[in-house]
Structure formats: C-alpha cells, structure tokens
Design a protein around this motif. Sequence first.
Motif, PDB file in Angstrom:
ATOM      1  N   ARG A  20      53.042  21.820 -40.256  1.00 52.19           N
ATOM      2  CA  ARG A  20      53.763  22.551 -41.379  1.00 52.19           C
ATOM      3  C   ARG A  20      55.425  23.202 -40.884  1.00 52.19           C
ATOM      4  O   ARG A  20      56.196  23.222 -41.536  1.00 52.19           O
ATOM      5  CB  ARG A  20      53.030  23.740 -41.827  1.00 52.19           C
ATOM      6  CG  ARG A  20      53.489  24.191 -43.161  1.00 52.19           C
ATOM      7  CD  ARG A  20      52.452  24.944 -44.047  1.00 52.19           C
ATOM      8  NE  ARG A  20      52.550  25.142 -45.575  1.00 52.19           N
ATOM      9  CZ  ARG A  20      53.406  24.350 -46.267  1.00 52.19           C
ATOM     10  NH1 ARG A  20      53.887  23.453 -46.197  1.00 52.19           N
ATOM     11  NH2 ARG A  20      53.112  24.873 -47.672  1.00 52.19           N
ATOM     12  N   GLU A  21      55.238  23.523 -39.708  1.00 52.70           N
ATOM     13  CA  GLU A  21      56.406  24.306 -39.238  1.00 52.70           C
ATOM     14  C   GLU A  21      57.541  23.071 -39.101  1.00 52.70           C
ATOM     15  O   GLU A  21      58.781  23.492 -38.970  1.00 52.70           O
ATOM     16  CB  GLU A  21      56.110  24.655 -37.645  1.00 52.70           C
ATOM     17  CG  GLU A  21      55.132  25.738 -37.629  1.00 52.70           C
ATOM     18  CD  GLU A  21      53.670  25.320 -37.308  1.00 52.70           C
ATOM     19  OE1 GLU A  21      53.388  24.062 -37.335  1.00 52.70           O
ATOM     20  OE2 GLU A  21      52.802  26.146 -37.631  1.00 52.70           O
ATOM     21  N   SER A  23      58.655  21.315 -41.315  1.00 48.21           N
ATOM     22  CA  SER A  23      59.338  21.732 -42.710  1.00 48.21           C
ATOM     23  C   SER A  23      60.820  22.545 -42.253  1.00 48.21           C
ATOM     24  O   SER A  23      61.758  22.419 -42.889  1.00 48.21           O
ATOM     25  CB  SER A  23      58.669  22.050 -43.776  1.00 48.21           C
ATOM     26  OG  SER A  23      58.074  23.308 -43.550  1.00 48.21           O
ATOM     27  N   TYR A  27      64.574  21.675 -42.906  1.00 44.79           N
ATOM     28  CA  TYR A  27      65.535  22.591 -43.652  1.00 44.79           C
ATOM     29  C   TYR A  27      66.604  22.919 -42.880  1.00 44.79           C
ATOM     30  O   TYR A  27      67.989  22.569 -43.485  1.00 44.79           O
ATOM     31  CB  TYR A  27      64.784  23.952 -43.735  1.00 44.79           C
ATOM     32  CG  TYR A  27      65.860  25.058 -44.159  1.00 44.79           C
ATOM     33  CD1 TYR A  27      66.422  24.954 -45.746  1.00 44.79           C
ATOM     34  CD2 TYR A  27      66.337  26.092 -43.586  1.00 44.79           C
ATOM     35  CE1 TYR A  27      67.107  26.031 -46.056  1.00 44.79           C
ATOM     36  CE2 TYR A  27      66.788  26.982 -44.240  1.00 44.79           C
ATOM     37  CZ  TYR A  27      67.503  26.812 -45.252  1.00 44.79           C
ATOM     38  OH  TYR A  27      68.368  27.988 -45.892  1.00 44.79           O
ATOM     39  N   LYS A  48      64.583  25.861 -48.260  1.00 47.87           N
ATOM     40  CA  LYS A  48      63.273  25.765 -47.528  1.00 47.87           C
ATOM     41  C   LYS A  48      61.697  25.661 -48.412  1.00 47.87           C
ATOM     42  O   LYS A  48      61.079  24.682 -47.900  1.00 47.87           O
ATOM     43  CB  LYS A  48      62.947  27.191 -46.837  1.00 47.87           C
ATOM     44  CG  LYS A  48      63.732  27.681 -45.790  1.00 47.87           C
ATOM     45  CD  LYS A  48      63.387  28.995 -45.240  1.00 47.87           C
ATOM     46  CE  LYS A  48      64.539  29.389 -44.183  1.00 47.87           C
ATOM     47  NZ  LYS A  48      64.285  30.785 -43.682  1.00 47.87           N
ATOM     48  N   GLU A  49      62.021  26.095 -49.520  1.00 47.88           N
ATOM     49  CA  GLU A  49      60.862  25.583 -50.489  1.00 47.88           C
ATOM     50  C   GLU A  49      60.756  24.094 -50.941  1.00 47.88           C
ATOM     51  O   GLU A  49      59.777  23.717 -50.790  1.00 47.88           O
ATOM     52  CB  GLU A  49      61.003  26.548 -51.778  1.00 47.88           C
ATOM     53  CG  GLU A  49      60.877  28.098 -51.630  1.00 47.88           C
ATOM     54  CD  GLU A  49      62.056  28.751 -51.051  1.00 47.88           C
ATOM     55  OE1 GLU A  49      63.143  28.284 -50.866  1.00 47.88           O
ATOM     56  OE2 GLU A  49      61.959  29.824 -50.632  1.00 47.88           O
ATOM     57  N   GLU A  51      62.006  21.785 -48.887  1.00 49.77           N
ATOM     58  CA  GLU A  51      61.238  20.993 -47.723  1.00 49.77           C
ATOM     59  C   GLU A  51      59.769  21.396 -47.413  1.00 49.77           C
ATOM     60  O   GLU A  51      59.056  20.427 -47.096  1.00 49.77           O
ATOM     61  CB  GLU A  51      62.299  21.377 -46.561  1.00 49.77           C
ATOM     62  CG  GLU A  51      63.433  21.043 -46.582  1.00 49.77           C
ATOM     63  CD  GLU A  51      63.725  19.396 -46.312  1.00 49.77           C
ATOM     64  OE1 GLU A  51      62.634  18.744 -46.329  1.00 49.77           O
ATOM     65  OE2 GLU A  51      65.021  19.034 -46.439  1.00 49.77           O
ATOM     66  N   GLN A  52      59.374  22.473 -47.852  1.00 56.09           N
ATOM     67  CA  GLN A  52      57.845  22.758 -47.578  1.00 56.09           C
ATOM     68  C   GLN A  52      57.124  22.049 -48.827  1.00 56.09           C
ATOM     69  O   GLN A  52      56.136  21.509 -48.732  1.00 56.09           O
ATOM     70  CB  GLN A  52      57.529  24.221 -47.753  1.00 56.09           C
ATOM     71  CG  GLN A  52      58.062  24.860 -46.421  1.00 56.09           C
ATOM     72  CD  GLN A  52      57.999  26.112 -46.644  1.00 56.09           C
ATOM     73  OE1 GLN A  52      57.824  26.971 -47.680  1.00 56.09           O
ATOM     74  NE2 GLN A  52      58.022  26.886 -45.443  1.00 56.09           N
ATOM     75  N   TYR A  55      56.876  18.272 -47.532  1.00 59.04           N
ATOM     76  CA  TYR A  55      56.026  18.260 -46.469  1.00 59.04           C
ATOM     77  C   TYR A  55      54.412  18.132 -47.371  1.00 59.04           C
ATOM     78  O   TYR A  55      53.898  17.228 -46.969  1.00 59.04           O
ATOM     79  CB  TYR A  55      55.888  19.416 -45.413  1.00 59.04           C
ATOM     80  CG  TYR A  55      54.794  19.599 -44.640  1.00 59.04           C
ATOM     81  CD1 TYR A  55      54.846  19.036 -43.454  1.00 59.04           C
ATOM     82  CD2 TYR A  55      53.590  20.363 -45.005  1.00 59.04           C
ATOM     83  CE1 TYR A  55      53.808  19.057 -42.569  1.00 59.04           C
ATOM     84  CE2 TYR A  55      52.506  20.255 -44.349  1.00 59.04           C
ATOM     85  CZ  TYR A  55      52.445  19.677 -43.191  1.00 59.04           C
ATOM     86  OH  TYR A  55      51.385  19.732 -42.436  1.00 59.04           O
ATOM     87  N   ASP A  56      54.180  18.951 -48.074  1.00 61.13           N
ATOM     88  CA  ASP A  56      53.053  18.976 -49.043  1.00 61.13           C
ATOM     89  C   ASP A  56      52.606  17.627 -49.543  1.00 61.13           C
ATOM     90  O   ASP A  56      51.655  17.091 -49.664  1.00 61.13           O
ATOM     91  CB  ASP A  56      52.923  20.333 -49.767  1.00 61.13           C
ATOM     92  CG  ASP A  56      52.833  21.404 -49.309  1.00 61.13           C
ATOM     93  OD1 ASP A  56      52.511  21.625 -48.124  1.00 61.13           O
ATOM     94  OD2 ASP A  56      53.166  22.505 -50.106  1.00 61.13           O
TER      95      ASP A  56
END
Length: 184
Positions: A20-21, A23, A27, A48-49, A51-52, A55-56
Amino acid sequence: MTERVKILEGEKVALALLEREDSLLWYRHMNDLEVQQFLSIGGCLLSKEAEQEYYDMVTKDPNMRIFAICVEWEKNIGNISFQINQKNRNAELGIVIFNKDYRSQGYGTESIQLILKYAFEILGLHKVYLNLVAYNERAGKVYQKVGFKEIGRRKEHRYFYGKYHDMIEMEIMKCEWEKFCFHQ
C-alpha cells in the motif's frame, strides 16, 4: 514497511508484490512531467487518493500483474506490469523506472527479462506486446535488446508538450522469446 514478498529475483533487481505504501511513491513520481512524458497518462495530475484507488483496483484485478522493481532487495525504484487477456493468452507490458538515478544501468532490462520469464514460463502466455512513444529511443533499444520487434506505428497518435508524436507497437511471441533466450 514489512519485508517485501519477492516473486522473481535477478542479479540486480527483484520483482516484488506491491504494498500500500507504494501508492505514495507513485503519487510523488507520477506527477513528475519528466516521468509522465513516457507514459500513457502524460499530462494528468494525480491525487494521493487517486493513486490509492488505483492501488486498490490493480491489486484486486485478476488480469493485472504489477510488481515493484526493487534494488538492494527492498528499495522500490519503479513498477513493471502487464494487463492479461486470458482468452487470447497475451498481455500488454508497461514499465517505469521512477528514480532517475537508476535509469540506463540495466535495471529496466533485467526487470523485463524477469517478467517475460514469468509471462511465458509461469503463466503460459503466447505473446507480450507494448506501445511506446517514438521519442523514447532509450526504451526502444531496451525492448529490442530483450527480443521485442516493431510491428507497427500509429502516426501522430500521442499529444504531449504541444506536439503530436508517433506511437510504436512492439511484440514478442513465446516461440521468439525461447529462440532469443537460447541464443543469448
């Protein structure tokens, strides 16, 4: 960060599962226009959101394989991935070395060699293909070095920095990769 789960290891790099890191690393680097000029997202600014969320999405997609390119066995310097078409047994390759200090030193080349081995020997794919912007000559040379062949060109297909640029299509078939590896 916990110790990374390494899937494939070479002499210089290991391809590891994403965490997770990662992401946050995306960013920082995916908003760098120097990095973006070689990627399909060129010109997009990502939060950031976003990119997260990406990732998800990719970690849950059974047709996506994305790995951290790690040196010194833990440090993520980029990503390598492919989107798999299960029906046709092929995949589209993507790679980015975020950290400029690690470019032109063979890390990308070895990462591609490792992921092709994974694609053909482990997943049993028939073909891997990619698209690159024509001005990315450094990447074109790397792809040829590992056995990819140019199969076409889309004229003025990509708009970036106020100009249109050609896109080059390349591919490598499993049988070509096997011959190429045998002659190395």
